[in-house]
Design a protein around this motif. Structure first.
Motif, PDB file in Angstrom:
ATOM      1  N   GLU A  58      -3.977  11.356   7.441  1.00  0.00           N
ATOM      2  CA  GLU A  58      -4.409  12.585   6.866  1.00  0.00           C
ATOM      3  C   GLU A  58      -4.235  12.482   5.258  1.00  0.00           C
ATOM      4  N   VAL A  59      -3.680  10.403   4.703  1.00  0.00           N
ATOM      5  CA  VAL A  59      -3.349  11.140   2.859  1.00  0.00           C
ATOM      6  C   VAL A  59      -4.527  10.666   3.100  1.00  0.00           C
ATOM      7  N   PHE A  60      -5.087  10.253   3.319  1.00  0.00           N
ATOM      8  CA  PHE A  60      -6.366   9.870   2.820  1.00  0.00           C
ATOM      9  C   PHE A  60      -7.607  10.974   3.091  1.00  0.00           C
ATOM     10  N   GLN A  61      -7.104  11.888   3.962  1.00  0.00           N
ATOM     11  CA  GLN A  61      -8.173  13.279   4.093  1.00  0.00           C
ATOM     12  C   GLN A  61      -6.960  13.668   2.625  1.00  0.00           C
ATOM     13  N   TYR A  62      -6.138  13.787   2.317  1.00  0.00           N
ATOM     14  CA  TYR A  62      -5.768  14.510   0.651  1.00  0.00           C
ATOM     15  C   TYR A  62      -5.929  13.811  -0.318  1.00  0.00           C
ATOM     16  N   LEU A  63      -6.057  12.551  -0.218  1.00  0.00           N
ATOM     17  CA  LEU A  63      -6.179  12.353  -1.521  1.00  0.00           C
ATOM     18  C   LEU A  63      -8.263  11.924  -1.648  1.00  0.00           C
ATOM     19  N   TRP A  64      -9.014  12.006  -0.823  1.00  0.00           N
ATOM     20  CA  TRP A  64     -10.305  12.085  -1.263  1.00  0.00           C
ATOM     21  C   TRP A  64     -11.043  13.144  -2.252  1.00  0.00           C
TER      22      TRP A  64
ATOM     23  N   SER B 191       0.862  -1.492  -0.100  1.00  0.00           N
ATOM     24  CA  SER B 191      -0.132   0.200   0.332  1.00  0.00           C
ATOM     25  C   SER B 191       0.381   1.198   0.044  1.00  0.00           C
ATOM     26  N   VAL B 192       2.160   1.973   1.196  1.00  0.00           N
ATOM     27  CA  VAL B 192       2.757   2.298   0.554  1.00  0.00           C
ATOM     28  C   VAL B 192       3.169   2.737  -0.617  1.00  0.00           C
ATOM     29  N   GLU B 193       3.991   1.797  -1.073  1.00  0.00           N
ATOM     30  CA  GLU B 193       4.242   1.380  -2.289  1.00  0.00           C
ATOM     31  C   GLU B 193       3.317   2.633  -3.328  1.00  0.00           C
TER      32      GLU B 193
ATOM     33  N   ASP C 274       4.798   7.023  -7.057  1.00  0.00           N
ATOM     34  CA  ASP C 274       3.346   7.926  -7.991  1.00  0.00           C
ATOM     35  C   ASP C 274       2.729   6.679  -8.857  1.00  0.00           C
ATOM     36  N   GLU C 275       1.914   6.034  -8.063  1.00  0.00           N
ATOM     37  CA  GLU C 275       0.769   5.362  -8.773  1.00  0.00           C
ATOM     38  C   GLU C 275      -0.354   5.702  -9.030  1.00  0.00           C
ATOM     39  N   LEU C 276      -0.557   6.190  -7.724  1.00  0.00           N
ATOM     40  CA  LEU C 276      -1.626   6.822  -7.268  1.00  0.00           C
ATOM     41  C   LEU C 276      -2.826   7.934  -9.053  1.00  0.00           C
ATOM     42  N   GLY C 277      -2.016   8.404  -9.752  1.00  0.00           N
ATOM     43  CA  GLY C 277      -2.115   9.185 -10.588  1.00  0.00           C
ATOM     44  C   GLY C 277      -2.282  10.865 -10.344  1.00  0.00           C
ATOM     45  N   ILE C 278      -2.114  10.926  -8.978  1.00  0.00           N
ATOM     46  CA  ILE C 278      -2.512  12.190  -7.868  1.00  0.00           C
ATOM     47  C   ILE C 278      -1.179  12.980  -7.336  1.00  0.00           C
ATOM     48  N   GLU C 279      -0.700  14.074  -7.355  1.00  0.00           N
ATOM     49  CA  GLU C 279       0.862  14.602  -7.503  1.00  0.00           C
ATOM     50  C   GLU C 279       0.331  14.779  -5.566  1.00  0.00           C
ATOM     51  N   LEU C 280       1.536  13.781  -5.002  1.00  0.00           N
ATOM     52  CA  LEU C 280       1.729  14.007  -3.745  1.00  0.00           C
ATOM     53  C   LEU C 280       2.870  14.869  -3.007  1.00  0.00           C
ATOM     54  N   PRO C 281       2.775  15.499  -2.141  1.00  0.00           N
ATOM     55  CA  PRO C 281       3.577  16.103  -1.362  1.00  0.00           C
ATOM     56  C   PRO C 281       4.541  15.757  -0.856  1.00  0.00           C
ATOM     57  N   HIS C 282       6.224  16.075  -0.844  1.00  0.00           N
ATOM     58  CA  HIS C 282       7.418  15.844  -1.377  1.00  0.00           C
ATOM     59  C   HIS C 282       7.360  15.503  -0.076  1.00  0.00           C
ATOM     60  N   ALA C 283       7.159  15.892   1.336  1.00  0.00           N
ATOM     61  CA  ALA C 283       7.370  15.539   2.266  1.00  0.00           C
ATOM     62  C   ALA C 283       6.351  14.066   2.804  1.00  0.00           C
ATOM     63  N   MET C 284       4.960  13.634   3.040  1.00  0.00           N
ATOM     64  CA  MET C 284       4.503  12.756   2.398  1.00  0.00           C
ATOM     65  C   MET C 284       4.758  11.395   1.858  1.00  0.00           C
ATOM     66  N   LYS C 285       5.633  11.372   0.589  1.00  0.00           N
ATOM     67  CA  LYS C 285       6.872  10.528  -0.307  1.00  0.00           C
ATOM     68  C   LYS C 285       7.608  10.271   1.277  1.00  0.00           C
ATOM     69  N   ILE C 286       8.401  11.266   1.522  1.00  0.00           N
ATOM     70  CA  ILE C 286       9.378  10.673   2.869  1.00  0.00           C
ATOM     71  C   ILE C 286       9.218   9.931   3.402  1.00  0.00           C
ATOM     72  N   ALA C 287       7.655  10.373   4.305  1.00  0.00           N
ATOM     73  CA  ALA C 287       7.036   9.834   5.079  1.00  0.00           C
ATOM     74  C   ALA C 287       6.639   8.565   5.734  1.00  0.00           C
ATOM     75  N   ALA C 288       6.161   7.908   3.724  1.00  0.00           N
ATOM     76  CA  ALA C 288       5.935   6.570   3.115  1.00  0.00           C
ATOM     77  C   ALA C 288       7.156   5.817   3.347  1.00  0.00           C
TER      78      ALA C 288
END
Length: 325
Positions: free
Chosen positions: A224-230, A100-102, A107-121
């Motif tokens: 928090e990621v869910f709240q960003y994506l939804w 799931s974290v991968e 970038d498998e979701l097709g949505i631009e994600l914040p850099h900090a979100m990827k580091i935390a992942a």
């Protein structure tokens, strides 16, 4: 994948999406615990007043047959449950949560994600590997303590999750993987919170305590990621996802009846009594109650994301028994 929402104000834009002071707080970075059981005699002494697993958290311990059984029988059943839970956790962390974290890292979701979100992942991915390691090591020790037979069948919940993911289209599957991780991490944090308490064998208590400290941060992160994506999903994709989220939540309330039957038999519970215990757990009302209770943090995170502002979503979840009408 049609992921973009037409909304102009998107919640979550200013969040930090970190795991806090990960370098100093993550178990894999800061703990030196060996997670070794004490000598046999000391474990036996602890079992006069402590448990392998909190009885209140093992649903079938409420059944009259178990309540009236000997302390030795209940200890064996709790040990069986602990080993199963730890082996399930090992597989869950490796094959489910980290996959799931991968989807966020690569970038498998097709949505631009914040850099900090990827580091935390990436940090969370590292945590989960360590959780799998110490869960595996402790499960081996408890299994040796009782000379338990090896149970090779994959846990039922893992099988059902993989089956569910297998039914998705290739385009939708990465998002489905994320939802599975979101539900898993918000549920396991609540489970571990219920597991802590100094009534457990010392090594077990320490392991759960340190696991919880990480998972509390993971639960917050996934929420928090869910709240960003939804809000960034199209209305059509939101509607499809709402149905799948119900399916995922209910998978995490499933009882592995084959394993449980074998566990009860190993503790001397007769087949007729074991069947009655399993049937009570599988009753629709009991399953819905387990799902609603275990997913409390999941449902709260969904509420904060605006999920239940849609009448259709509220209707679906109330019909399933997960929320009040």
């Amino acid at each position: 994948m049609p992921t973009s929402s037409t909304s102009t104000t998107v919640p979550g834009a200013n969040r930090q999406y970190t795991l806090g002071d990960w370098d100093n707080r993550s178990a894999v970075r800061s703990k030196k615990t060996s997670y070794l059981l004490p000598p046999v005699a000391e474990v036996q002494q602890q079992l006069h007043s402590k448990d392998w697993f909190p009885p209140s958290f093992i649903h079938y311990f409420k059944h009259p047959v178990i309540r009236q059984s000997s302390q030795q029988t209940r200890h064996r059943l709790a040990a069986n449950h602990l080993v199963y839970f730890l082996n399930y956790t090992t597989i869950l962390e490796h094959k489910i949560v980290n996959r799931s974290v991968e989807t966020l890292i690569h970038d498998e979701l097709g949505i631009e994600l914040p850099h900090a979100m990827k580091i935390a992942a990436l940090q969370l991915y590292t945590d989960e590997g360590y959780h799998a390691l110490f869960s595996f090591k402790l499960a081996e020790q408890v299994a040796r303590f009782y000379d338990m037979p090896v149970w090779d069948a994959p846990p039922k919940r893992i099988r059902l999750l993989l089956d569910l993911l297998g039914t998705c289209t290739d385009e939708y599957r990465p998002l489905m993987w994320f939802f599975v991780g979101f539900v898993s991490e918000t549920i396991i944090a609540k489970e571990l919170l219920d597991l802590t308490g100094n009534t457990l064998v010392c090594t077990v208590y320490q392991m759960f305590r340190e696991h919880l400290e990480d998972e509390a941060r993971h639960s917050r992160y996934f929420s928090e990621v869910f709240q960003y994506l939804w809000p960034r999903l199209s209305p059509e994709l939101q509607q499809d996802s709402a149905r799948h989220l119900i399916d995922i939540i209910f998978v995490f309330s499933e009882v592995d009846e084959q394993w449980l039957g074998a566990s009860l038999a190993s503790a001397g519970i007769c087949a007729l009594e074991a069947t009655d215990i399993i049937q009570q757990l599988q009753a629709p009302g009991a399953r819905a109650q387990r799902a609603r209770s275990s997913a409390a943090a999941t449902l709260q995170a969904m509420k904060r994301a605006g999920f239940f502002e849609q009448d259709a979503h509220r209707t679906l979840f109330s019909q399933s028994g997960l929320i009040d009408a």
